[in-house]
Design an enzyme around this catalytic site. Structure first.
Site, mmCIF file in Angstrom:
data_model
loop_
_atom_site.group_PDB
_atom_site.id
_atom_site.type_symbol
_atom_site.label_atom_id
_atom_site.label_comp_id
_atom_site.label_asym_id
_atom_site.label_seq_id
_atom_site.Cartn_x
_atom_site.Cartn_y
_atom_site.Cartn_z
ATOM 1 N N GLU A 109 9.245 68.012 52.156
ATOM 2 C CA GLU A 109 9.908 66.708 52.886
ATOM 3 C C GLU A 109 10.958 66.281 51.786
ATOM 4 O O GLU A 109 10.379 65.733 50.579
ATOM 5 C CB GLU A 109 9.153 65.569 53.532
ATOM 6 C CG GLU A 109 8.205 65.993 54.665
ATOM 7 C CD GLU A 109 9.134 66.692 55.893
ATOM 8 O OE1 GLU A 109 10.343 66.211 55.846
ATOM 9 O OE2 GLU A 109 8.569 67.028 56.821
ATOM 10 N N CYS A 140 14.205 58.105 53.023
ATOM 11 C CA CYS A 140 15.017 59.327 53.241
ATOM 12 C C CYS A 140 15.561 59.361 54.843
ATOM 13 O O CYS A 140 16.291 60.156 54.968
ATOM 14 C CB CYS A 140 13.765 60.538 53.107
ATOM 15 S SG CYS A 140 12.366 59.833 54.228
ATOM 16 N N LYS A 161 -1.205 63.956 42.829
ATOM 17 C CA LYS A 161 -0.156 63.196 42.054
ATOM 18 C C LYS A 161 0.817 62.324 42.548
ATOM 19 O O LYS A 161 1.797 62.917 42.898
ATOM 20 C CB LYS A 161 0.341 64.643 41.171
ATOM 21 C CG LYS A 161 0.751 64.176 39.757
ATOM 22 C CD LYS A 161 2.023 64.454 39.540
ATOM 23 C CE LYS A 161 3.330 63.917 39.700
ATOM 24 N NZ LYS A 161 3.807 62.683 39.422
ATOM 25 N N GLU A 203 22.679 62.596 48.726
ATOM 26 C CA GLU A 203 22.095 61.496 49.044
ATOM 27 C C GLU A 203 22.255 60.692 48.035
ATOM 28 O O GLU A 203 22.130 60.902 46.639
ATOM 29 C CB GLU A 203 20.748 62.108 49.069
ATOM 30 C CG GLU A 203 19.641 60.917 49.266
ATOM 31 C CD GLU A 203 18.246 61.384 49.367
ATOM 32 O OE1 GLU A 203 17.736 62.123 48.497
ATOM 33 O OE2 GLU A 203 17.789 61.120 50.590
HETATM 34 P P1 NAD Z 1 11.184 63.443 42.773
HETATM 35 O O1 NAD Z 1 11.424 64.852 43.365
HETATM 36 O O2 NAD Z 1 11.786 63.028 41.493
HETATM 37 O O3 NAD Z 1 9.718 63.076 42.480
HETATM 38 C C1 NAD Z 1 8.950 63.516 43.553
HETATM 39 C C2 NAD Z 1 7.508 63.815 43.008
HETATM 40 O O4 NAD Z 1 7.614 65.017 42.365
HETATM 41 C C3 NAD Z 1 6.925 62.877 41.920
HETATM 42 O O5 NAD Z 1 5.594 62.676 41.968
HETATM 43 C C4 NAD Z 1 7.356 63.581 40.615
HETATM 44 O O6 NAD Z 1 6.447 63.040 39.744
HETATM 45 C C5 NAD Z 1 6.875 65.073 41.006
HETATM 46 N N1 NAD Z 1 7.622 66.051 40.058
HETATM 47 C C6 NAD Z 1 8.568 65.989 39.450
HETATM 48 N N2 NAD Z 1 9.008 67.186 38.857
HETATM 49 C C7 NAD Z 1 8.112 67.849 39.108
HETATM 50 C C8 NAD Z 1 7.786 69.341 38.836
HETATM 51 N N3 NAD Z 1 8.472 70.044 37.969
HETATM 52 N N4 NAD Z 1 6.366 69.876 39.164
HETATM 53 C C9 NAD Z 1 5.863 69.249 40.051
HETATM 54 N N5 NAD Z 1 5.987 67.924 40.444
HETATM 55 C C10 NAD Z 1 7.139 67.348 40.183
HETATM 56 O O7 NAD Z 1 11.600 62.535 43.818
HETATM 57 P P2 NAD Z 1 11.454 60.891 43.931
HETATM 58 O O8 NAD Z 1 12.751 60.445 43.187
HETATM 59 O O9 NAD Z 1 10.091 60.232 43.577
HETATM 60 O O10 NAD Z 1 11.722 60.274 45.407
HETATM 61 C C11 NAD Z 1 12.926 60.422 45.910
HETATM 62 C C12 NAD Z 1 13.395 61.604 46.893
HETATM 63 O O11 NAD Z 1 12.396 61.803 48.031
HETATM 64 C C13 NAD Z 1 14.575 61.373 47.899
HETATM 65 O O12 NAD Z 1 15.350 62.757 47.636
HETATM 66 C C14 NAD Z 1 14.094 61.073 49.228
HETATM 67 O O13 NAD Z 1 15.193 61.471 50.202
HETATM 68 C C15 NAD Z 1 12.710 61.942 49.200
HETATM 69 N N6 NAD Z 1 11.957 61.430 50.199
HETATM 70 C C16 NAD Z 1 11.848 62.208 51.277
HETATM 71 C C17 NAD Z 1 11.121 61.844 52.346
HETATM 72 C C18 NAD Z 1 10.839 62.682 53.440
HETATM 73 O O14 NAD Z 1 9.871 62.598 54.409
HETATM 74 N N7 NAD Z 1 11.903 63.608 53.804
HETATM 75 C C19 NAD Z 1 10.322 60.682 52.414
HETATM 76 C C20 NAD Z 1 10.431 59.779 51.303
HETATM 77 C C21 NAD Z 1 11.274 60.377 50.158
#
Ligand code: NAD
Length: 479
Positions: free
Chosen positions: A247, A281, A172, A380
């Site tokens: 992550e 991130c 997903k 963040e």
């Molecule tokens: P997000 O948490 O909004 O979404 C991530 C994923 O989760 C998306 O595919 C989203 O559709 C899904 N999602 C949302 N609600 C859900 C639910 N209820 N159940 C299951 N899945 C659900 O994050 P984002 O805005 O897409 O990404 C940004 C974040 O990602 C930042 O906090 C960044 O730091 C983090 N990030 C971390 C790393 C790492 O390796 N530590 C790498 C890249 C990004």
């Protein structure tokens, strides 16, 4: 005319038009139309992955090697086209888009190799005549949930090891970047994956993602995204007693000591804080700088920021592309306002920029005079916004660096071997950089953090095996 990209469920491309993908550099440009799965499609995908698991988990290493190698070769051959499309949908620059695409090819190549390097152990039992074997097996159906900021590399670093170690997948991707996700799935599908081994369900996190969290048939979930969603993944996974790996965010410190090479420190800070529009991130959003170099460092950064070319991601001259969408732009601007209200001084940028086409352009912002207690230091922001925290010496710098709920990466710029060594040992982060930007890592070594940034085994390199396999201990009495 825009093309309709469908979901892949049990080897079939299915679904009607559900969402449009907009180019953040030019909101008049529609990248494509994408099917939007609902809970039913998610269930079908999970069922298909469950059915496909026994055969795939027992497929020979050469079968898995062939698919992964072919995928790597095709991604590499199409790196310019795929990199361009990635830059168009996410807003990172062309060079970053192509670089990330090459990274995806390297990840598939690495795990193609790993399929041929599987090993186990055999030892004598404490009971005479009994032998003990320790082997690794795939975990089962793996749910892969990814964010928008690395549209092809993050899916690659989860999908490649999941397949290499014999798991089947329900993938997903983030709603904002379906094109890169679809492309990687299309390539893998054509590379010869049996039906049901890899399923793509594009759609809303709260619908499709939630259906994956709620299913007892998903045996493991690898998630990258925000802390809030990560906590939901954790709670749902504990409920189902499934394996999970998270992550999440970062608030990564870059320490700059008086003895640093100023040019190196400025390069590290500008790259780490602002490249990829600060949407990494691993971005260094806290610049922790000692007294004697502070003013020279701030002046040099401002000078560099002033020269950066901010514009359309697809223009080869652009060094920083737009923010990914309106919501993220608002979040960045809100934090800039919060920083000012908290008493930090905005030393550079922070204004919206007009470019030829309508897009989400923001001038990189630098705060000085900030403290580590301010919200801009603790939360963040995930945009091109960084703040300088002035400290008196190395000891204070280390204490401030570690005083954060996160622990993904950290960095130090110094010419002192003593301080560099001490920092590597005492920084509370999963990845530590000396005289390098906090962002920018290799693909063949472990990736991950501590504290609120990560949970579970590391990703990438051979360490990925920990998550994507389960150990079996078998005893044989041969008489
Ligand atoms: P997000 O948490 O909004 O979404 C991530 C994923 O989760 C998306 O595919 C989203 O559709 C899904 N999602 C949302 N609600 C859900 C639910 N209820 N159940 C299951 N899945 C659900 O994050 P984002 O805005 O897409 O990404 C940004 C974040 O990602 C930042 O906090 C960044 O730091 C983090 N990030 C971390 C790393 C790492 O390796 N530590 C790498 C890249 C990004």
């Amino acid at each position: 005319m825009t093309v309709l990209r469908k979901n892949l469920i049990d080897g079939e491309w299915l679904g009607e038009a559900g969402s449009r993908n907009i180019n953040p550099s030019n909101t008049n440009d529609v990248v494509g139309e994408y099917a939007s799965a609902g809970p039913e499609e998610a269930k079908q995908a999970i069922a298909a992955a469950k059915t496909a698991f026994p055969a795939w988990s027992r497929s020979g290493p050469l079968t898995r090697h062939a698919v992964l190698k072919k995928t790597s070769d095709e991604i590499m051959a199409r790196k310019d086209e795929i990199g361009r499309s990635l830059a168009r949908e996410e807003g990172k620059t062309l060079a970053e888009g192509v670089g990330e695409t090459i990274r995806a090819a390297q990840l598939f190549d690495f795990f193609a190799g790993e399929t041929l390097r599987l090993s186990g152990e055999m030892v004598p039992s404490v009971r005479p005549g009994v032998g003990v074997e320790m082997t690794r097996e795939g975990v089962g159906v793996v749910g892969i949930i990814t964010p928008w900021n690395f549209p092809i590399a993050i899916p690659a670093w989860k999908i490649a090891p999941a397949l290499a170690y014999g798991n089947t997948i329900v993938f997903k991707p983030a709603e904002l970047v379906p094109e890169s996700a679809w492309t990687i799935v299309d390539i893998l599908h054509r590379a010869g994956l049996p039906k049901g081994v890899l399923n793509l369900v594009m759609g809303k996190g709260s619908v499709v993602g939630q259906a994956m969290l709620d299913s007892p048939d998903v045996n493991a979930i690898s998630f990258t995204g925000s802390v809030g969603t990560g906590k939901r993944v954790a709670a749902a996974s504990v409920e189902h007693m499934r394996k999970f790996q998270l992550e999440m965010g970062g608030k990564n410190p870059l320490v700059v000591l008086d003895d640093a090479d100023l040019a190196v420190a400025v390069d590290c800070a500008v790259n780490g804080a602002y490249f990829s529009t600060g949407q990494r991130c691993t971005a260094s959003s806290r610049l922790i700088v000692t007294e004697a170099i502070h003013d020279r460092f701030v002046d040099a950064i401002k000078e560099r920021l002033d020269k950066l070319v901010i514009g359309d991601a697809l223009d080869a001259k652009t060094q920083i592309g737009p923010v990914v969408d309106q919501t993220q732009l608002k979040q960045d601007e809100d934090y800039i306002a919060i920083g000012r209200q908290e008493g930090a001084e905005l030393a550079f940028g922070g204004d919206r920029l007009e470019r030829g086409a309508p897009g989400f352009y923001l001038q990189p912002a630098l705060f000085v005079g900030s403290t580590n207690a301010m919200r801009i230091s603790r939360e963040e922001i995930f945009g091109p916004v960084a703040n300088v925290i002035r400290v008196k010496d190395y000891d204070e710098a280390l204490a401030v660096a570690n005083d954060t709920p996160f622990g993904l990466t950290s960095g130090i710029c110094t010419t002192s071997l003593k301080h560099a060594t001490h920092f590597k040992r005492n920084s509370e982060a999963g990845m530590v950089m000396v005289n390098l930007p906090t962002a920018g890592v290799d693909f063949h070594v472990p990736f991950g953090g501590r504290k609120g940034s990560s949970y579970g085994p590391r990703e990438q390199g051979r360490y990925a095996m920990e998550f994507y396999t389960t150990v079996k201990t078998a005893y044989t009495f041969a008489g």
